[in-house]
Motif scaffolding. Structure first.
Motif: not given
Length: 214
Positions: A86-104
């Protein structure tokens, strides 16, 4: 007269160039705004089996016990990103977000059993959820809930690798959930697992994009 004409052509060329740059810039900005971004995260300790203990998974695959979940999550995430058409939808990984993800992430609970386990965000603070999506510049959150390795002896010795997932919007509302699976004859090393799971991951990506397009 000739000099005046050449000057006119030069000015026209500059104006055309500036206009083209502005159009290109505007189109890029519009495309960025129209592209829907889906952040993909995998839960911790989300690999289980009706037969294989973690020690056996490590022995057969060479993946250290402490990184089985992250390895499986990364493989499926990468395949979802790469197989999305799908050209209008992009999936992205969580690289660089470990600190934020870890909170929840530790407050995300699962409901259901075995291959039918799905994320429950009722214990997640709204501010933490929005903080994650804002930092990722994402519109949706796709959670890889569970990798369930289901071993079957009969009629054929087969390993079913189920991946369950849940999709949430910016309001923390569940949009869809489901699972997909691929099969192997045995536990596979990471490189073979990447190949074996491509088609299944592509189906997950397609399911997500269809639900978003609705």
């Amino acid at each position: 007269m000739k000099k005046i004409f050449l000057g006119f052509l030069t000015a026209l060329s500059i104006c055309t160039s500036i206009h083209a740059e502005n159009v290109s810039s505007n189109e890029t900005t519009e495309n960025e705004h129209s592209t829907v971004k889906v952040l993909v995260i995998g839960l911790h300790d989300n690999v289980s089996s009706n037969y294989f203990p973690e020690s056996m998974i490590t022995e057969e695959t060479g993946i250290p016990e402490e990184s089985i979940d992250s390895t499986y999550n990364q493989i499926i995430t990468r395949n979802i990103i790469e197989t999305n058409k799908d050209k209008h939808i992009v999936f992205i990984d969580s690289k660089g977000l470990d600190g934020i993800i870890g909170n929840m992430i530790n407050d995300i609970t699962l409901t259901g059993n075995n291959e039918e386990q799905y994320a429950d965000l009722s214990h997640i603070e709204s501010k933490d959820y929005h903080n994650l999506l804002d930092n990722a510049h994402a519109d949706y959150l796709l959670i890889l809930n569970q990798h369930y390795l289901k071993w079957q002896e009969k009629p054929l010795r087969t390993l079913f690798h189920f991946v369950s997932y849940s999709l949430f919007d910016k309001s923390q509302q569940e949009i869809t959930k489901g699972n997909n699976y691929f099969t192997c004859m045995n536990l596979e090393k990471a490189d073979k697992l990447m190949k074996a799971s491509k088609k299944s991951s592509s189906k997950i990506a397609l399911s997500i994009t269809k639900n978003i397009d609705k």
